[in-house]
Write a protein that holds these residues in place. Structure first.
Motif, PDB file in Angstrom:
ATOM      1  N   ARG A 201       1.604   2.852   3.716  1.00  0.00           N
ATOM      2  CA  ARG A 201       2.616   3.338   2.791  1.00  0.00           C
ATOM      3  C   ARG A 201       1.983   4.293   1.792  1.00  0.00           C
ATOM      4  O   ARG A 201       1.040   3.931   1.081  1.00  0.00           O
ATOM      5  CB  ARG A 201       3.217   2.121   2.066  1.00  0.00           C
ATOM      6  N   ILE A 202       2.519   5.510   1.763  1.00  0.00           N
ATOM      7  CA  ILE A 202       2.004   6.510   0.833  1.00  0.00           C
ATOM      8  C   ILE A 202       2.876   6.511  -0.418  1.00  0.00           C
ATOM      9  O   ILE A 202       4.078   6.309  -0.328  1.00  0.00           O
ATOM     10  CB  ILE A 202       2.066   7.916   1.478  1.00  0.00           C
ATOM     11  N   GLY A 203       2.276   6.716  -1.555  1.00  0.00           N
ATOM     12  CA  GLY A 203       3.064   6.847  -2.777  1.00  0.00           C
ATOM     13  C   GLY A 203       3.196   5.542  -3.530  1.00  0.00           C
ATOM     14  O   GLY A 203       3.802   5.478  -4.580  1.00  0.00           O
ATOM     15  N   ASP A 204       2.658   4.477  -2.999  1.00  0.00           N
ATOM     16  CA  ASP A 204       2.639   3.216  -3.721  1.00  0.00           C
ATOM     17  C   ASP A 204       1.210   2.689  -3.587  1.00  0.00           C
ATOM     18  O   ASP A 204       0.806   2.199  -2.545  1.00  0.00           O
ATOM     19  CB  ASP A 204       3.644   2.239  -3.108  1.00  0.00           C
ATOM     20  N   ASP A 205       0.451   2.801  -4.658  1.00  0.00           N
ATOM     21  CA  ASP A 205      -0.970   2.479  -4.578  1.00  0.00           C
ATOM     22  C   ASP A 205      -1.238   1.045  -4.158  1.00  0.00           C
ATOM     23  O   ASP A 205      -2.159   0.761  -3.412  1.00  0.00           O
ATOM     24  CB  ASP A 205      -1.645   2.759  -5.931  1.00  0.00           C
ATOM     25  N   PHE A 208      -0.406   0.668  -0.473  1.00  0.00           N
ATOM     26  CA  PHE A 208      -1.414   1.408   0.288  1.00  0.00           C
ATOM     27  C   PHE A 208      -2.708   0.594   0.351  1.00  0.00           C
ATOM     28  O   PHE A 208      -3.276   0.377   1.424  1.00  0.00           O
ATOM     29  CB  PHE A 208      -1.681   2.774  -0.370  1.00  0.00           C
TER      30      PHE A 208
ATOM     31  N   PHE B  20      -0.905  -2.396 -13.021  1.00  0.00           N
ATOM     32  CA  PHE B  20      -0.172  -1.424 -13.818  1.00  0.00           C
ATOM     33  C   PHE B  20       1.303  -1.464 -13.484  1.00  0.00           C
ATOM     34  O   PHE B  20       1.691  -1.831 -12.387  1.00  0.00           O
ATOM     35  CB  PHE B  20      -0.719  -0.005 -13.711  1.00  0.00           C
ATOM     36  N   GLN B  22       4.796  -0.825 -12.395  1.00  0.00           N
ATOM     37  CA  GLN B  22       5.321  -0.040 -11.292  1.00  0.00           C
ATOM     38  C   GLN B  22       6.517  -0.823 -10.775  1.00  0.00           C
ATOM     39  O   GLN B  22       6.507  -2.032 -10.782  1.00  0.00           O
ATOM     40  CB  GLN B  22       4.255   0.050 -10.222  1.00  0.00           C
ATOM     41  N   ASP B  24       8.819  -0.890  -7.458  1.00  0.00           N
ATOM     42  CA  ASP B  24       9.215  -0.327  -6.181  1.00  0.00           C
ATOM     43  C   ASP B  24       9.434  -1.454  -5.208  1.00  0.00           C
ATOM     44  O   ASP B  24       8.541  -2.232  -4.932  1.00  0.00           O
ATOM     45  CB  ASP B  24       8.111   0.608  -5.679  1.00  0.00           C
ATOM     46  N   PRO B 263      11.166   5.131   7.658  1.00  0.00           N
ATOM     47  CA  PRO B 263      10.017   4.658   6.869  1.00  0.00           C
ATOM     48  C   PRO B 263       8.737   5.417   7.201  1.00  0.00           C
ATOM     49  O   PRO B 263       7.821   5.472   6.397  1.00  0.00           O
ATOM     50  CB  PRO B 263       9.899   3.189   7.249  1.00  0.00           C
ATOM     51  N   ASN B 266       7.327   7.957   4.723  1.00  0.00           N
ATOM     52  CA  ASN B 266       6.480   7.607   3.591  1.00  0.00           C
ATOM     53  C   ASN B 266       5.224   6.889   4.032  1.00  0.00           C
ATOM     54  O   ASN B 266       4.596   6.196   3.273  1.00  0.00           O
ATOM     55  CB  ASN B 266       7.255   6.703   2.637  1.00  0.00           C
ATOM     56  N   ARG B 267       4.934   7.007   5.310  1.00  0.00           N
ATOM     57  CA  ARG B 267       3.769   6.278   5.802  1.00  0.00           C
ATOM     58  C   ARG B 267       2.829   7.228   6.502  1.00  0.00           C
ATOM     59  O   ARG B 267       3.248   8.236   7.041  1.00  0.00           O
ATOM     60  CB  ARG B 267       4.218   5.191   6.778  1.00  0.00           C
ATOM     61  N   SER B 268       1.578   6.864   6.503  1.00  0.00           N
ATOM     62  CA  SER B 268       0.606   7.712   7.155  1.00  0.00           C
ATOM     63  C   SER B 268      -0.146   6.931   8.218  1.00  0.00           C
ATOM     64  O   SER B 268      -0.871   5.980   7.923  1.00  0.00           O
ATOM     65  CB  SER B 268      -0.367   8.272   6.114  1.00  0.00           C
TER      66      SER B 268
END
Ligand code: SF4
Ligand code: SF4
Ligand code: SF4
Lengths: 356, 300
Positions: A201-205, A208, B20, B22, B24, B263, B266-268
């Protein structure tokens, strides 16, 4: 008839594992599409809820979920813990136990898809003659040093972090942190031809990072499993969870006394979890928290009736010298397949022939 | 050994890592999805006029598992009918009056019942217009198999199957829908799909009455900041419709629901594979050093 089909306990276990791998990874073909049709949502094995084709979910998913939403978030609203909040969690444990009672920790040694995969990787390692590594003095260090990790993962990632997330202390991305690092999620979805869980998942540290840990674990398991048996099981929180209940299931490993035990340590050598206690202890201590009830120790114990797999009063399998003799002809306690050895031994008289 | 400890340390580091702020929820998170199941795009304002078809727009509240509000659009109905998959028999089918904000509906029982089927109906002398949708209450409950099998009005669009709990329709996915008239599958019937982002496609039912539709990849690549939560940005509405003349009447039936962004966007996979390889490399020292062979065969 049964004897010819399954000449050994391992052969029988192998057949069960193949069947269970199918059920836990592709079971929806049989049981149906909807979650409510699944065998259960609280299975004592890592049958992953992210796998869209499975036949049942592992118990860690509802546990994290209920601790997060039903207890954590509800506590924020009500400013106290009520019985109502813990009820769903108790129900989950009860469902879990309904299954666990029947075959106890054999869910690890006989049912869990990730356990089965690791075991097969190990078999490949033995076939290719990769040297076995063990948790013991002189090799990777004592197995005792690894054991606490699974308890930490269980407490931290299955209970504590989901609770803190529900309470709003930790970020939302940490609501089901164990699932995020669980290699079964990646492995079983890949088995259904789905690469979504392998992708990070990119954009959520947080997601990820946790996903990166899962993938590292999977990679480690794939290669490390060739040399070290069941590498992930040693830190698996579900093993810790199962071992909390292990004395409450009638299915267990029994080594009542050490009277006939010759302290040959072959059982420990055969044990995929490198459990020293099975050879050095008897009674309660011999059935260790790490045991997966695979039964290999009983198969390889060369003394009659010293190690038994028992369900209540019934001995399902009991060690015997005769069985042991037949067994080592095909496979050594450490899993090395015999034909390889035969080449080696046969070569000796011929002097100087290359090792197999 | 060191590498193993390292891997373990990595695995446990989540415990001690700093935190931190966040927020989501993650569309693909299995456990997380329960607080925002399908058909509950939290906090989304009433849809702009992206379709003329009748719609049932659901709105739930975070943490609320027993209640939801259903707004009726493009259709005049005094009540909506809620069919449940399980629960007490007398609560399996309940009518709720439609107020100014919509109909306030409840799950079949306080802690039970996930899948619910909702219908609003408008009938005049020569036309019957029906809006339908599915609602997931996030409670434990039966599968919707029987609920979907029972005919609930004349012309129907029935998901076959519905996305299971914690899943949703997604961009670029193929899903099947059954079209029935008076409980019997309709072959050769046209089904039209429209999405909030303006895509439009059609499919025709096969001999068994099934139409297969592909959800278009039509989410805008860059999300508009600010106006809605990330949850809402990843979901959009769609509506399926079909029309039929039968017995001197014109039937129009719509089924609307939400679909979510692919999905994979947003995934790599590259990063995923990279860490997999890292794990493999970390494990190689285990393979290199061979244990001194103490000849286990000696035990025999
Ligand atoms: S990710 Fe792992 S812990 Fe979570 S449901 Fe899947 S198997 Fe269970
Ligand atoms: S210990 Fe191994 S076999 Fe048991 S649940 Fe964990 S991964 Fe599966
Ligand atoms: S102690 Fe025996 S049954 Fe338990 S894991 Fe080891 S070999 Fe298997």
């Amino acid at each position: 008839m049964l004897k010819t089909l399954f000449p050994t306990l391992s052969r029988f276990r192998f057949a069960v594992q193949v069947l269970m791998l199918f059920v836990t990874v592709y079971g929806s073909i049989v049981v149906g599409h909807y979650a409510a049709d699944k065998i259960t949502g609280a299975l004592p094995a890592l049958s992953c809820a992210y796998d869209q084709m499975n036949g049942g979910y592992c118990v860690l998913v509802p546990t994290q979920h209920q601790v997060h939403h039903r207890i954590g978030q509800a506590m924020v609203q009500a400013q106290q813990v009520t019985f109502q909040m813990v009820l769903p969690l108790l129900l989950t444990f009860l469902t879990f136990f309904a299954f666990f009672f029947v075959i106890g920790k054999a869910f690890c040694g006989w049912v869990c898809p990730l356990g089965t995969l690791q075991e097969w990787i190990g078999k490949i390692g033995r076939r290719f003659g990769i040297g076995l590594r063990r948790f013991e003095k002189g090799d990777l260090g004592e197995v005792k040093r690894v054991r606490p990790v699974k308890w930490l993962l269980l407490l931290g990632l299955v209970f504590l972090l989901p609770l803190l997330t529900g309470l709003g202390v930790t970020p939302h991305a940490l609501g089901n942190p164990f699932c995020d690092i669980c290699p079964s999620r990646v492995a079983t979805t890949l088995l259904t031809g789905n690469t979504e869980e392998l992708a990070l998942r990119i954009g959520d540290d947080w997601k990820f990072g946790l996903g990166a840990v899962a993938n590292t674990l999977i990679g480690f398991m794939l290669v490390g499993g060739l040399a070290l048996r069941l590498p992930f099981c040693r830190i698996c929180p579900l093993l810790a969870f199962n071992s909390v209940f292990q004395r409450l299931s009638p299915l267990r490993l029994a080594k009542p006394t050490r009277d006939n035990c010759g302290s040959c340590r072959i059982c420990t050598e055969a044990c995929p979890m490198d459990i020293p206690e099975i050879s050095t202890h008897s009674g309660r201590k011999a059935y260790n928290e790490d045991c997966t009830l695979c039964g290999r120790c009983a198969e390889y114990c060369p003394q009659d009736g010293v190690i038994k797999l028992k369900w209540g009063p019934f001995a399902l399998f009991s060690s015997s010298r005769e069985y042991y003799k037949a067994k080592v002809k095909g496979e050594l306690p450490d899993g090395t397949v015999k034909p390889l050895k035969f080449v080696k031994n046969a070569a000796k008289p011929a002097a100087g022939a290359a090792d197999a | 050994m060191k590498t193993l400890i390292l891997a373990l340390a990595l695995a446990t580091s989540g415990l001690a890592a700093p935190v931190f702020a966040q927020h989501d929820h993650g569309a693909a998170s299995v456990t997380g999805a329960a607080s925002a199941p399908l058909g509950r795009p939290a906090g989304r304002p009433p849809a702009r006029d992206w379709t003329k078809l009748p719609l049932l727009l659901g709105k739930g509240e975070r943490g609320e598992r027993a209640r939801a509000t259903i707004a009726v659009r493009g259709l005049t109905a005094a009540s909506v009918t809620v069919h449940a998959a399980d629960g007490p028999a007398e609560r399996r089918k309940v009518d709720y009056p439609v107020g100014a904000a919509g109909a306030s509906i409840e799950s079949v029982a306080p802690q039970v019942g996930n899948y619910h089927w909702i219908v609003a109906r408008e009938e005049s002398a020569d036309t019957v217009r029906v809006a339908s949708t599915a609602w997931y209450f996030g409670n434990p409950g039966d599968s919707p198999k029987d609920l979907l099998a029972v005919p609930k009005h004349e012309l129907e669009i029935v998901p076959a199957p519905l996305p299971r709990e914690h899943r949703s329709y997604r961009e670029a996915e193929k899903w099947r829908f059954l079209v029935r008239l008076d409980g019997k599958p309709l072959a050769g019937q046209q089904v039209v799909m429209e999405t909030e982002f303006g895509s439009r496609s059609t499919a025709v039912t096969d001999a068994a009455g099934h139409a297969t539709l592909v959800f278009p990849r039509d989410f805008k690549p860059v999300a508009q900041e600010g106006d809605e939560g990330s949850e809402a940005r990843r979901r959009a509405r769609f509506v399926l419709s079909t029309e039929k003349e039968a017995g001197g009447k014109h039937y129009l039936t719509a089924f609307n629901h939400a679909y979510s962004q692919d999905p994979e966007r947003n995934r790599s996979l590259g990063w995923g594979a990279a860490f997999g390889i890292l794990g493999m490399v970390a494990a190689t020292p285990l393979l290199r050093r061979r244990q001194p062979n103490e000849g286990a065969s000696g035990h025999a």
